[in-house]
Design a protein around this motif. Sequence first.
Motif, mmCIF file in Angstrom:
data_model
loop_
_atom_site.group_PDB
_atom_site.id
_atom_site.type_symbol
_atom_site.label_atom_id
_atom_site.label_comp_id
_atom_site.label_asym_id
_atom_site.label_seq_id
_atom_site.Cartn_x
_atom_site.Cartn_y
_atom_site.Cartn_z
ATOM 1 N N PRO A 53 11.412 13.853 53.340
ATOM 2 C CA PRO A 53 10.773 13.520 52.065
ATOM 3 C C PRO A 53 10.763 15.010 51.027
ATOM 4 N N ILE A 54 11.082 14.756 50.057
ATOM 5 C CA ILE A 54 10.768 16.127 48.931
ATOM 6 C C ILE A 54 10.152 15.584 47.861
ATOM 7 N N PHE B 55 5.560 18.885 40.681
ATOM 8 C CA PHE B 55 4.570 18.854 41.445
ATOM 9 C C PHE B 55 4.803 19.844 42.610
ATOM 10 N N ALA B 56 5.676 20.496 42.690
ATOM 11 C CA ALA B 56 5.929 20.962 44.173
ATOM 12 C C ALA B 56 5.356 22.509 44.283
ATOM 13 N N GLN C 76 2.435 23.466 45.317
ATOM 14 C CA GLN C 76 1.197 23.720 44.104
ATOM 15 C C GLN C 76 0.459 25.246 44.872
ATOM 16 N N ARG C 77 0.433 25.149 46.296
ATOM 17 C CA ARG C 77 -0.243 26.393 46.839
ATOM 18 C C ARG C 77 0.408 27.670 46.670
ATOM 19 N N ALA D 103 13.144 10.891 47.462
ATOM 20 C CA ALA D 103 12.605 12.279 46.422
ATOM 21 C C ALA D 103 12.751 11.376 44.928
ATOM 22 N N ALA E 269 5.275 9.182 42.893
ATOM 23 C CA ALA E 269 4.737 10.244 44.003
ATOM 24 C C ALA E 269 3.508 9.594 44.569
ATOM 25 N N THR E 270 3.595 8.982 45.732
ATOM 26 C CA THR E 270 2.219 8.471 46.068
ATOM 27 C C THR E 270 1.936 9.011 47.465
ATOM 28 N N GLY E 271 2.760 10.447 47.874
ATOM 29 C CA GLY E 271 2.250 11.026 49.029
ATOM 30 C C GLY E 271 3.355 11.226 49.985
ATOM 31 N N TYR E 272 3.196 12.125 50.946
ATOM 32 C CA TYR E 272 3.921 12.276 52.117
ATOM 33 C C TYR E 272 4.041 11.229 52.885
ATOM 34 N N PRO F 217 10.171 17.985 57.349
ATOM 35 C CA PRO F 217 9.856 18.367 56.114
ATOM 36 C C PRO F 217 10.859 19.137 55.260
HETATM 37 N N1 LIG Z 1 8.851 12.202 48.344
HETATM 38 C C1 LIG Z 1 7.678 12.808 48.629
HETATM 39 N N2 LIG Z 1 7.719 13.965 49.440
HETATM 40 C C2 LIG Z 1 6.621 14.576 49.561
HETATM 41 C C3 LIG Z 1 5.277 14.152 48.871
HETATM 42 N N3 LIG Z 1 4.217 15.140 49.072
HETATM 43 C C4 LIG Z 1 4.687 15.892 50.022
HETATM 44 N N4 LIG Z 1 6.297 15.498 50.282
HETATM 45 C C5 LIG Z 1 6.916 16.521 51.009
HETATM 46 O O1 LIG Z 1 6.377 16.581 52.218
HETATM 47 C C6 LIG Z 1 6.775 18.039 52.824
HETATM 48 C C7 LIG Z 1 5.543 18.766 53.232
HETATM 49 O O2 LIG Z 1 4.980 19.034 52.175
HETATM 50 P P1 LIG Z 1 3.502 19.641 52.266
HETATM 51 O O3 LIG Z 1 3.758 20.949 52.837
HETATM 52 O O4 LIG Z 1 2.297 18.724 52.771
HETATM 53 O O5 LIG Z 1 3.035 19.805 50.589
HETATM 54 P P2 LIG Z 1 3.828 20.485 49.239
HETATM 55 O O6 LIG Z 1 3.889 19.128 48.372
HETATM 56 O O7 LIG Z 1 5.421 20.852 49.712
HETATM 57 O O8 LIG Z 1 3.271 21.673 48.902
HETATM 58 P P3 LIG Z 1 1.705 21.711 48.142
HETATM 59 O O9 LIG Z 1 1.999 21.189 46.729
HETATM 60 O O10 LIG Z 1 1.354 23.340 47.887
HETATM 61 O O11 LIG Z 1 0.748 20.784 49.033
HETATM 62 C C8 LIG Z 1 7.794 18.560 51.783
HETATM 63 O O12 LIG Z 1 9.029 18.276 52.280
HETATM 64 C C9 LIG Z 1 7.273 17.908 50.510
HETATM 65 O O13 LIG Z 1 8.177 18.191 49.471
HETATM 66 C C10 LIG Z 1 5.372 12.865 48.084
HETATM 67 O O14 LIG Z 1 4.478 12.570 47.360
HETATM 68 N N5 LIG Z 1 6.736 12.568 47.901
#
Ligand SMILES: Nc1nc2c(ncn2[C@@H]2O[C@H](COP(=O)(O)OP(=O)(O)OP(=O)(O)O)[C@@H](O)[C@H]2O)c(=O)[nH]1
Length: 221
Positions: A7-8, A13-14, A16-17, A54, A76-79, A100
């Motif tokens: 998932p990407i 919004f990528a 954020q931290r 994605a 975007a509904t979350g990981y 990831p």
């Molecule tokens: N498709 C998709 N992938 C997601 C989503 N949220 C997180 N991911 C992906 O999940 C993996 C782990 O993400 P995280 O480390 O939890 O968070 P991040 O979004 O990359 O970073 P932050 O914004 O700092 O939390 C990465 O490959 C992200 O791109 C989402 O809503 N949709």
Amino acid sequence: MTEIIIPIKSLTFAKQRLASILTPSERAALVLAMLEDLLATISLLDHGKIWIVASDDAVFDIARKHDACPVCEPKATGYNEAVLLGLEASQARRDVAVLPGDIPLARVSEIAALIAPTSSDKPHIRLAAARDLQGTNGLFLSRKDLVRPAFGANSFSRYRRASQKAGVQPQILEAPGMALDIDIPADLHDLAIRSVGCSIHAFFGMPRGSVSSHLIERGAA
Ligand SMILES: Nc1nc2c(ncn2[C@@H]2O[C@H](COP(=O)(O)OP(=O)(O)OP(=O)(O)O)[C@@H](O)[C@H]2O)c(=O)[nH]1
Ligand SMILES: O=C(O)[C@H](O)COP(=O)(O)O
């Protein structure tokens, strides 16, 4: 052969931290470079279809370049929801893995160990932890309904418990390359000094010696 779901999150919004040290366009470029490196590593292995969940054309362009299948996420509904979309898209009944997109130093041998196909019907789960032993940077399920996606804070212990509840003692992989996921500025600093020769190093756009001081100036270490 094992199918792989990656998932990407939307590039807008990528990461954020990392907003305190990277601009939005730098964060988007970082995500794309990390995906390139991960897919290049996977391409050295035997594997089934790769599903990239994605919402950005730039991500799908990289997916196609590596023969991965795009799965369009309407919003975007979350990981975990993104992983569920990937699991639905996959036609495989057995042997699926979730990775990831932010583990650019994952080694071929580590991913090989994670995705090795199973040969019996006995249920099997493999987990690779993040280096803080809280997150999960690799998940393998011999049957895709063995546990529900449960990524998020403290997912590693959650997956261990869920596996045991499903009657499976999970195999825990030793994978130091996979253990570095890039979440916070200090991770980026570690990545910069360990990534010579990868696309991700080109992302930093400078010779090895100056990477570290450049990131320190921005507050990464
Ligand atoms: N498709 C998709 N992938 C997601 C989503 N949220 C997180 N991911 C992906 O999940 C993996 C782990 O993400 P995280 O480390 O939890 O968070 P991040 O979004 O990359 O970073 P932050 O914004 O700092 O939390 C990465 O490959 C992200 O791109 C989402 O809503 N949709
Ligand atoms: O590992 C996980 O389940 C998620 O990625 C959340 O962990 P993180 O904050 O380390 O990304």
